[in-house]
Write a protein that holds these residues in place. Sequence first.
Motif, PDB file in Angstrom:
ATOM      1  N   LEU A 198      28.281 -33.525  36.359  1.00 37.11           N
ATOM      2  CA  LEU A 198      29.702 -33.236  36.587  1.00 37.11           C
ATOM      3  C   LEU A 198      30.383 -34.464  37.152  1.00 37.11           C
ATOM      4  O   LEU A 198      29.897 -35.080  38.109  1.00 37.11           O
ATOM      5  CB  LEU A 198      29.851 -32.065  37.562  1.00 37.11           C
ATOM      6  CG  LEU A 198      31.280 -31.577  37.813  1.00 37.11           C
ATOM      7  CD1 LEU A 198      31.809 -30.826  36.590  1.00 37.11           C
ATOM      8  CD2 LEU A 198      31.336 -30.677  39.049  1.00 37.11           C
ATOM      9  N   TYR A 199      31.517 -34.829  36.569  1.00 39.31           N
ATOM     10  CA  TYR A 199      32.293 -35.950  37.118  1.00 39.31           C
ATOM     11  C   TYR A 199      33.088 -35.406  38.303  1.00 39.31           C
ATOM     12  O   TYR A 199      33.983 -34.558  38.146  1.00 39.31           O
ATOM     13  CB  TYR A 199      33.222 -36.539  36.061  1.00 39.31           C
ATOM     14  CG  TYR A 199      33.782 -37.872  36.485  1.00 39.31           C
ATOM     15  CD1 TYR A 199      33.026 -39.036  36.370  1.00 39.31           C
ATOM     16  CD2 TYR A 199      35.064 -37.970  37.007  1.00 39.31           C
ATOM     17  CE1 TYR A 199      33.521 -40.261  36.771  1.00 39.31           C
ATOM     18  CE2 TYR A 199      35.572 -39.190  37.414  1.00 39.31           C
ATOM     19  CZ  TYR A 199      34.799 -40.335  37.294  1.00 39.31           C
ATOM     20  OH  TYR A 199      35.299 -41.554  37.708  1.00 39.31           O
ATOM     21  N   CYS A 200      32.784 -35.889  39.502  1.00 41.73           N
ATOM     22  CA  CYS A 200      33.337 -35.263  40.717  1.00 41.73           C
ATOM     23  C   CYS A 200      33.217 -36.229  41.883  1.00 41.73           C
ATOM     24  O   CYS A 200      32.751 -37.365  41.747  1.00 41.73           O
ATOM     25  CB  CYS A 200      32.574 -33.976  41.029  1.00 41.73           C
ATOM     26  SG  CYS A 200      30.813 -34.263  41.400  1.00 41.73           S
ATOM     27  N   GLN A 201      33.645 -35.730  43.050  1.00 50.57           N
ATOM     28  CA  GLN A 201      33.375 -36.391  44.325  1.00 50.57           C
ATOM     29  C   GLN A 201      32.218 -35.626  44.981  1.00 50.57           C
ATOM     30  O   GLN A 201      32.434 -34.589  45.612  1.00 50.57           O
ATOM     31  CB  GLN A 201      34.596 -36.385  45.229  1.00 50.57           C
ATOM     32  CG  GLN A 201      35.647 -37.417  44.869  1.00 50.57           C
ATOM     33  CD  GLN A 201      36.714 -37.485  45.934  1.00 50.57           C
ATOM     34  OE1 GLN A 201      37.325 -36.477  46.293  1.00 50.57           O
ATOM     35  NE2 GLN A 201      36.981 -38.681  46.440  1.00 50.57           N
ATOM     36  N   PRO A 202      30.990 -36.064  44.831  1.00 47.95           N
ATOM     37  CA  PRO A 202      29.839 -35.299  45.314  1.00 47.95           C
ATOM     38  C   PRO A 202      29.901 -34.962  46.797  1.00 47.95           C
ATOM     39  O   PRO A 202      29.552 -33.856  47.217  1.00 47.95           O
ATOM     40  CB  PRO A 202      28.649 -36.216  45.000  1.00 47.95           C
ATOM     41  CG  PRO A 202      29.134 -37.123  43.923  1.00 47.95           C
ATOM     42  CD  PRO A 202      30.587 -37.316  44.174  1.00 47.95           C
ATOM     43  N   MET A 203      30.341 -35.919  47.596  1.00 46.83           N
ATOM     44  CA  MET A 203      30.387 -35.684  49.036  1.00 46.83           C
ATOM     45  C   MET A 203      31.342 -34.546  49.381  1.00 46.83           C
ATOM     46  O   MET A 203      31.055 -33.709  50.247  1.00 46.83           O
ATOM     47  CB  MET A 203      30.814 -36.972  49.740  1.00 46.83           C
ATOM     48  CG  MET A 203      30.538 -36.992  51.233  1.00 46.83           C
ATOM     49  SD  MET A 203      30.619 -38.664  51.856  1.00 46.83           S
ATOM     50  CE  MET A 203      32.137 -38.625  52.731  1.00 46.83           C
ATOM     51  N   GLN A 204      32.471 -34.481  48.689  1.00 41.83           N
ATOM     52  CA  GLN A 204      33.445 -33.413  48.938  1.00 41.83           C
ATOM     53  C   GLN A 204      32.865 -32.054  48.523  1.00 41.83           C
ATOM     54  O   GLN A 204      32.988 -31.065  49.250  1.00 41.83           O
ATOM     55  CB  GLN A 204      34.739 -33.699  48.165  1.00 41.83           C
ATOM     56  CG  GLN A 204      35.458 -34.970  48.559  1.00 41.83           C
ATOM     57  CD  GLN A 204      36.243 -34.810  49.853  1.00 41.83           C
ATOM     58  OE1 GLN A 204      36.518 -33.700  50.272  1.00 41.83           O
ATOM     59  NE2 GLN A 204      36.603 -35.923  50.473  1.00 41.83           N
ATOM     60  N   LEU A 205      32.229 -32.007  47.346  1.00 44.08           N
ATOM     61  CA  LEU A 205      31.651 -30.736  46.887  1.00 44.08           C
ATOM     62  C   LEU A 205      30.504 -30.292  47.788  1.00 44.08           C
ATOM     63  O   LEU A 205      30.332 -29.092  48.027  1.00 44.08           O
ATOM     64  CB  LEU A 205      31.172 -30.864  45.441  1.00 44.08           C
ATOM     65  CG  LEU A 205      32.269 -30.986  44.382  1.00 44.08           C
ATOM     66  CD1 LEU A 205      31.654 -31.066  42.992  1.00 44.08           C
ATOM     67  CD2 LEU A 205      33.264 -29.832  44.453  1.00 44.08           C
ATOM     68  N   ASN A 206      29.727 -31.227  48.299  1.00 43.02           N
ATOM     69  CA  ASN A 206      28.659 -30.855  49.232  1.00 43.02           C
ATOM     70  C   ASN A 206      29.226 -30.189  50.479  1.00 43.02           C
ATOM     71  O   ASN A 206      28.614 -29.289  51.049  1.00 43.02           O
ATOM     72  CB  ASN A 206      27.847 -32.088  49.622  1.00 43.02           C
ATOM     73  CG  ASN A 206      26.914 -32.535  48.516  1.00 43.02           C
ATOM     74  OD1 ASN A 206      26.669 -31.790  47.565  1.00 43.02           O
ATOM     75  ND2 ASN A 206      26.388 -33.749  48.618  1.00 43.02           N
ATOM     76  N   GLN A 207      30.399 -30.644  50.920  1.00 42.40           N
ATOM     77  CA  GLN A 207      31.048 -30.012  52.066  1.00 42.40           C
ATOM     78  C   GLN A 207      31.434 -28.579  51.731  1.00 42.40           C
ATOM     79  O   GLN A 207      31.315 -27.671  52.562  1.00 42.40           O
ATOM     80  CB  GLN A 207      32.277 -30.817  52.491  1.00 42.40           C
ATOM     81  CG  GLN A 207      32.994 -30.269  53.723  1.00 42.40           C
ATOM     82  CD  GLN A 207      32.128 -30.362  54.971  1.00 42.40           C
ATOM     83  OE1 GLN A 207      31.318 -31.269  55.104  1.00 42.40           O
ATOM     84  NE2 GLN A 207      32.289 -29.420  55.881  1.00 42.40           N
TER      85      GLN A 207
END
Length: 432
Positions: free
Chosen positions: A314-323
Motif C-alpha cells: 500500500l502506498y501510504c505513510q506507514p508511521m501514521q497508519l501504525n499509530q
Amino acid sequence: MTLDELFPYVIRQLPIGVCVVNPEYNVVTWNNFFAERLNITEQEVHGRTLADLFPQQFAFLKRKIDSAFLLNHSSFSYWEQRPHVFQFQSSRPITGEETAMYQNIELFPLSAPEAAPEFVCIIVHDVTVQASYYQELRRMAGQLEQERDAQKELLRKLKETQSQLLQSEKMASIGQLAAGVAHEINNPIGYINSNIQSLKDYMQTYTQYNQSLMQLIDSTGLDKLIAQKDLLAEEKQINYLNEDIWDLINESLEGAERVIAIVRSLKDFSHVDSSEWCYADITQGIENTLKILQHEIKYKAIVHRDYQPELPLLYCQPMQLNQVFMNLLVNAAQAIEDKGDIYISVQTPESGVLEIKVRDTGCGISNEIQQKIFEPFFTTKPVGSGTGLGLSLSYGIIKQHKGDIQVSSQPEQGTEFCIRLPIVDEPTDKGM
C-alpha cells in the motif's frame, strides 16, 4: 476547695458531653452538657437506661458500648459517618443560627488497673463549626469544578485546531526516540549477546574438561582420592551448578534476543528510515504494533489473525497508519474487562480496496456514543486516563489516505472498526 472537690465540678462544667453508663446501659452520671440539652439533671437521670432516654439511637449506642466492654478499648463515631447520634441543637457562633449538632463520639472503658471494665464513658464533641466549614469547602469545590468544565469547553475549539499539529510532532518525536533507542540499546545488547554466546561455548569446553577430569580420578582406583572428590563435589553442589548454569545461560540468551526483537519492532513500527509516503506491507505494520503492545494485550486477549495471502503493498505513510493500529488495538484491549479475543482481518474484498478490520469481544459501545467517538476530545475514560484524541486523529489519518473508517458495535457484544483504503499507484496528491 481541694483538688478532689474541684474535679467533679470541672467535669460538670466541661464544654463537651460526658456520660457514664454501667454494663446494664444504666446512666450512672452525666454532666451539664447533657443535662441542659435534655433538661434532665444529673440526679434525675441516675439509674435510667439509654433505651429509655434514647430509644432511636439505642441500638447503635449498645453496639458501641458492648464493643468497649468486650474489647476493653476505645471506639469512635465520626460526624461524616453518623452526623447526629444525639438529637442536640447547636448555635453557630457567628450567625447564632440554631442547627442540628454535628458530633464526634468517643466511648472508652473505665476500670481499675488490670481489672475488667466496670463502666463506659461516652464523650460527645460538638463539631458543628468544623463540619459547616468542611461542607462549605465541598460546595465551593463543586462550584470550582463547574467553572473548570466551562473553561475546558472554552478551550476545546482552540485545541481542535492544534490536534493535527500535535500529532505530526508526536510522530516525529516517536521516530527520533526509536532511532535513539535503537542506537543506544543495539550496541550494548549486541556485545552482551555475543559475550553470553562465548560464555556458553567456554562452558561447553569447561564441562567436557571437568567430566574428563572426574573420569580420570575415578580411573585411578584410589579410594581416598575418589572419596575426597565426591565429598568436595557434594559440598560445592557441583551437580546442581552444572545443571543450573545452562538454564541461566539459555535464559540470558533468550532475554537478549527478545530485547533485540523489541528494538527492531520499535524501529519498524515508527519507520525511522521511511517516515514519508512509501510502499509498505500493512500486515508487517500490524505485527510490529502488536509486538509493541504485547504487554498490554497478552493478559487481556487472544489475538486471532486472518491475513489474505499475497496482499499488495500500500502506498501510504506507514508511521501514521501504525499509530491508527495502535489506537484501535489499545481501545480493544481496554474494552475487555477480564479475558477475551481480538480479531484482526486484512483483505482485498474488491479490486483497488484494502480492508482492515479490528474486532473485540469487549463491553461494546452504545448507539449514542458511536455518534461521538470520532469527535476531538470525546472520551468515556475517567479524567486523567484519556485525552479523547486517539480516534479523532485516527479518523483524520485515514481521511488523509483517501480512505474511510466505520464502527459497528452493540453493548456487551463487542466492537468492530473497519478501515477501507484505496490501493493506487503513487499519487500526485498525497493529501498532506
